[in-house]
Design a protein around this motif. Structure first.
Motif, PDB file in Angstrom:
ATOM      1  N   VAL A 179       1.231  -1.285  -0.043  1.00 28.51           N
ATOM      2  CA  VAL A 179       0.109   0.267  -0.843  1.00 28.51           C
ATOM      3  C   VAL A 179       1.065   0.884   0.004  1.00 28.51           C
ATOM      4  N   LEU A 180       0.837   2.087  -1.304  1.00 27.12           N
ATOM      5  CA  LEU A 180       1.809   3.341  -1.240  1.00 27.12           C
ATOM      6  C   LEU A 180       1.576   4.003  -0.499  1.00 27.12           C
ATOM      7  N   SER A 181       0.135   4.921  -0.753  1.00 19.35           N
ATOM      8  CA  SER A 181      -0.695   5.698  -0.147  1.00 19.35           C
ATOM      9  C   SER A 181      -2.133   4.834   0.524  1.00 19.35           C
ATOM     10  N   LEU A 182      -2.355   6.338   1.353  1.00 14.27           N
ATOM     11  CA  LEU A 182      -3.798   5.261   1.313  1.00 14.27           C
ATOM     12  C   LEU A 182      -4.078   7.115   2.256  1.00 14.27           C
ATOM     13  N   ILE A 183      -5.113   7.688   1.506  1.00 12.37           N
ATOM     14  CA  ILE A 183      -5.429   9.294   1.852  1.00 12.37           C
ATOM     15  C   ILE A 183      -6.714   9.628   1.973  1.00 12.37           C
ATOM     16  N   PRO A 184      -6.783  10.388   3.120  1.00 18.01           N
ATOM     17  CA  PRO A 184      -8.354  10.297   3.151  1.00 18.01           C
ATOM     18  C   PRO A 184      -8.423  11.995   1.767  1.00 18.01           C
ATOM     19  N   GLN A 185      -9.636  11.046   1.545  1.00 12.26           N
ATOM     20  CA  GLN A 185     -11.096  12.085   0.298  1.00 12.26           C
ATOM     21  C   GLN A 185     -12.408  12.202   0.088  1.00 12.26           C
ATOM     22  N   GLY A 186     -12.709  13.167   0.069  1.00 11.27           N
ATOM     23  CA  GLY A 186     -14.166  13.446   0.565  1.00 11.27           C
ATOM     24  C   GLY A 186     -14.371  12.688   2.269  1.00 11.27           C
ATOM     25  N   ASP A 187     -15.565  11.723   1.832  1.00 12.82           N
ATOM     26  CA  ASP A 187     -15.789  10.664   2.740  1.00 12.82           C
ATOM     27  C   ASP A 187     -15.117   9.365   2.748  1.00 12.82           C
TER      28      ASP A 187
ATOM     29  N   ARG B 252      -4.938   1.619  -8.384  1.00 11.93           N
ATOM     30  CA  ARG B 252      -6.608   2.332  -7.203  1.00 11.93           C
ATOM     31  C   ARG B 252      -7.700   2.268  -6.886  1.00 11.93           C
ATOM     32  N   VAL B 253      -7.579   2.404  -5.950  1.00 18.17           N
ATOM     33  CA  VAL B 253      -9.242   2.257  -4.873  1.00 18.17           C
ATOM     34  C   VAL B 253      -9.373   3.217  -4.373  1.00 18.17           C
ATOM     35  N   GLU B 254     -11.093   2.909  -3.709  1.00 16.34           N
ATOM     36  CA  GLU B 254     -11.961   4.211  -3.623  1.00 16.34           C
ATOM     37  C   GLU B 254     -12.710   3.474  -2.775  1.00 16.34           C
ATOM     38  N   LEU B 255     -12.462   3.842  -1.220  1.00 15.76           N
ATOM     39  CA  LEU B 255     -13.788   3.095  -1.254  1.00 15.76           C
ATOM     40  C   LEU B 255     -14.157   4.381   0.240  1.00 15.76           C
ATOM     41  N   THR B 256     -15.661   4.256   0.898  1.00 17.82           N
ATOM     42  CA  THR B 256     -15.874   4.908   2.253  1.00 17.82           C
ATOM     43  C   THR B 256     -16.744   4.021   2.722  1.00 17.82           C
ATOM     44  N   GLU B 257     -17.316   4.628   4.190  1.00 20.50           N
ATOM     45  CA  GLU B 257     -18.229   3.676   5.078  1.00 20.50           C
ATOM     46  C   GLU B 257     -19.779   4.779   5.107  1.00 20.50           C
ATOM     47  N   ASN B 258     -20.003   5.184   4.271  1.00 19.54           N
ATOM     48  CA  ASN B 258     -20.456   6.332   4.139  1.00 19.54           C
ATOM     49  C   ASN B 258     -21.406   6.129   3.070  1.00 19.54           C
ATOM     50  N   ASP B 259     -21.194   5.589   2.006  1.00 17.95           N
ATOM     51  CA  ASP B 259     -22.619   4.557   1.096  1.00 17.95           C
ATOM     52  C   ASP B 259     -23.856   4.391   1.074  1.00 17.95           C
ATOM     53  N   PRO B 260     -24.683   5.383   0.754  1.00 18.14           N
ATOM     54  CA  PRO B 260     -26.148   4.620   0.808  1.00 18.14           C
ATOM     55  C   PRO B 260     -26.652   3.186   0.400  1.00 18.14           C
ATOM     56  N   ARG B 261     -25.684   2.996  -0.685  1.00 14.91           N
ATOM     57  CA  ARG B 261     -26.085   1.385  -1.347  1.00 14.91           C
ATOM     58  C   ARG B 261     -25.829   0.307   0.274  1.00 14.91           C
ATOM     59  N   VAL B 262     -25.200   0.500   1.302  1.00  9.93           N
ATOM     60  CA  VAL B 262     -24.829  -0.823   1.879  1.00  9.93           C
ATOM     61  C   VAL B 262     -25.519  -0.820   2.923  1.00  9.93           C
TER      62      VAL B 262
ATOM     63  N   ARG C 181     -19.100  -1.785   7.085  1.00 13.83           N
ATOM     64  CA  ARG C 181     -20.074  -0.350   6.404  1.00 13.83           C
ATOM     65  C   ARG C 181     -19.604  -0.153   5.134  1.00 13.83           C
ATOM     66  N   TRP C 182     -18.220  -1.133   4.963  1.00 10.04           N
ATOM     67  CA  TRP C 182     -17.286  -0.362   3.745  1.00 10.04           C
ATOM     68  C   TRP C 182     -17.750  -0.103   2.312  1.00 10.04           C
ATOM     69  N   PHE C 183     -18.066   0.689   1.421  1.00  5.93           N
ATOM     70  CA  PHE C 183     -18.225  -0.142  -0.139  1.00  5.93           C
ATOM     71  C   PHE C 183     -17.138   1.049  -0.727  1.00  5.93           C
ATOM     72  N   ILE C 184     -17.354  -0.019  -1.374  1.00  5.72           N
ATOM     73  CA  ILE C 184     -15.507   0.333  -2.779  1.00  5.72           C
ATOM     74  C   ILE C 184     -16.197   1.006  -3.738  1.00  5.72           C
ATOM     75  N   THR C 185     -15.993   2.393  -5.018  1.00  2.00           N
ATOM     76  CA  THR C 185     -16.633   3.538  -5.430  1.00  2.00           C
ATOM     77  C   THR C 185     -16.137   3.565  -6.457  1.00  2.00           C
ATOM     78  N   GLY C 186     -14.388   2.557  -6.467  1.00  8.66           N
ATOM     79  CA  GLY C 186     -13.990   2.697  -8.230  1.00  8.66           C
ATOM     80  C   GLY C 186     -13.066   1.698  -7.852  1.00  8.66           C
ATOM     81  N   ALA C 187     -12.102   1.340  -8.591  1.00  4.52           N
ATOM     82  CA  ALA C 187     -11.391   0.750  -8.853  1.00  4.52           C
ATOM     83  C   ALA C 187     -11.434   0.786 -10.153  1.00  4.52           C
ATOM     84  N   GLY C 188      -9.354   0.273 -10.114  1.00  2.00           N
ATOM     85  CA  GLY C 188      -8.644   0.151 -12.121  1.00  2.00           C
ATOM     86  C   GLY C 188      -7.501   0.256 -11.470  1.00  2.00           C
ATOM     87  N   THR C 189      -7.160  -0.127 -13.209  1.00  2.00           N
ATOM     88  CA  THR C 189      -5.322   0.229 -12.577  1.00  2.00           C
ATOM     89  C   THR C 189      -4.577   0.562 -14.349  1.00  2.00           C
TER      90      THR C 189
END
Length: 312
Positions: A155-163, A211-221, A246-254
């Protein structure tokens, strides 16, 4: 123990594995939490050795590391680990939806599919990886073979972004091995072409940048279990329970990230150099492992940091 492994037969095995990685192939786009019994393949592999761990990976382990300040055993790194391990395991199993960890389907949206219209997001194309049927539709067939060795994952970086958070992860494919179709005693890296033993895309075969983005605040969970309270490390290669909470993956790609027509490259020269520097094996060792044919795979060692042996 059987040396059979699951592998896709294609004109270029190296190109295929890269293609699988580029779309995060490893799960399915079935919306239900449980895999449909009609989509799970029949397997001639030996029985799995651990809970939630597929037989295809009996002789394979994940080895994680992280930049200073990132705790792999709690917080957002736990669902990040579970997501990436699930996607890789399902890729090894040829799109078998049954091998992802508990909670994976709840914690991911359905695939958007290939970007076709302006404004569609590249990071949603295959956030759940392709299925075996989709692979077959592209002309790939498979032969059951196990995978061997280990996968350094940093894990090269894990940066807060939005929620939520944005993670950049380096995946070492050079030390993941299979056996050749024509000789089960001949091992080769999944980064290489099975016919020649050579790399097709050079260092991009050896190391993938995700790259992966994730949040604990997605209403789909919905109906999420409580997150684990204990540190997530231990002797098991897979979690024994749902660790997504409650974590939800909102984006992933290479490859590309962002909307069609405005996509940015994930794999930049700067990030690639950082990923190469983060690998436990130097450039010469990586190339030696990734190319040619070998009498045996690298020792897989223990899972790092691994998962607890009991529900916690």
């Amino acid at each position: 123990m059987s040396r059979d492994v699951l592998k896709y037969r294609h004109a270029s095995a190296g190109a295929l594995i890269l293609a699988i990685a580029m779309v995060f192939a490893s799960a399915c786009d079935t919306p239900s939490e449980q895999a449909s019994p009609t989509t799970a393949p029949t397997s001639a592999l030996p029985a799995p050795l651990f809970p939630n761990w597929p037989a295809v990976a009996n002789d394979f382990r994940f080895h994680w590391s992280a930049a200073p300040g990132i705790d792999l055993n709690s917080g957002p790194a736990v669902p990040l680990r579970a997501y990436l391990e699930s996607t890789r395991l399902a890729a090894f199993a040829g799109g078998d939806p049954s091998v992802v960890y508990p909670g994976f389907m709840r914690s991911t949206p359905e695939n958007q599919g290939p970007v076709a219209n302006a404004g569609e997001l590249f990071q949603l194309e295959y956030i759940r990886p392709q299925t075996r049927a989709e692979y077959e539709a592209n002309g790939w067939t498979y032969v059951e073979r196990q995978v061997y060795g280990y996968q350094p994952t940093h894990v090269l970086s894990l940066i807060p972004q939005g929620d939520g958070y944005r993670a950049t992860v380096c995946v070492g494919a050079y030390s993941v091995y299979r056996t050749a179709d024509d000789d089960p005693q001949k091992f080769f890296s999944t980064a290489a072409d099975e016919q020649t033993g050579q790399l097709t895309y050079g260092d991009r075969d050896e190391i993938q940048v995700w790259r992966v983005e994730l949040t604990e605040n997605d209403p789909r969970v919905a109906n999420a279990p409580a997150p684990p309270t204990a540190q997530q490390l231990g002797p098991m290669p897979a979690p024994v329970d749902d660790v997504f909470g409650r974590w939800f993956i909102t984006g992933a790609g290479t490859a590309l990230w962002g909307p069609s027509g405005q996509g940015e490259h994930i794999d930049t020269p700067e990030v690639r150099q950082q990923c190469e520097d983060a690998m436990p094996d130097d450039a010469a060792a990586r190339t030696a492992m990734a190319t040619g044919f070998h009498d045996g795979p690298p020792p897989h060692g223990e899972p790092v940091p691994g998962w607890p042996a009991e529900t916690q």
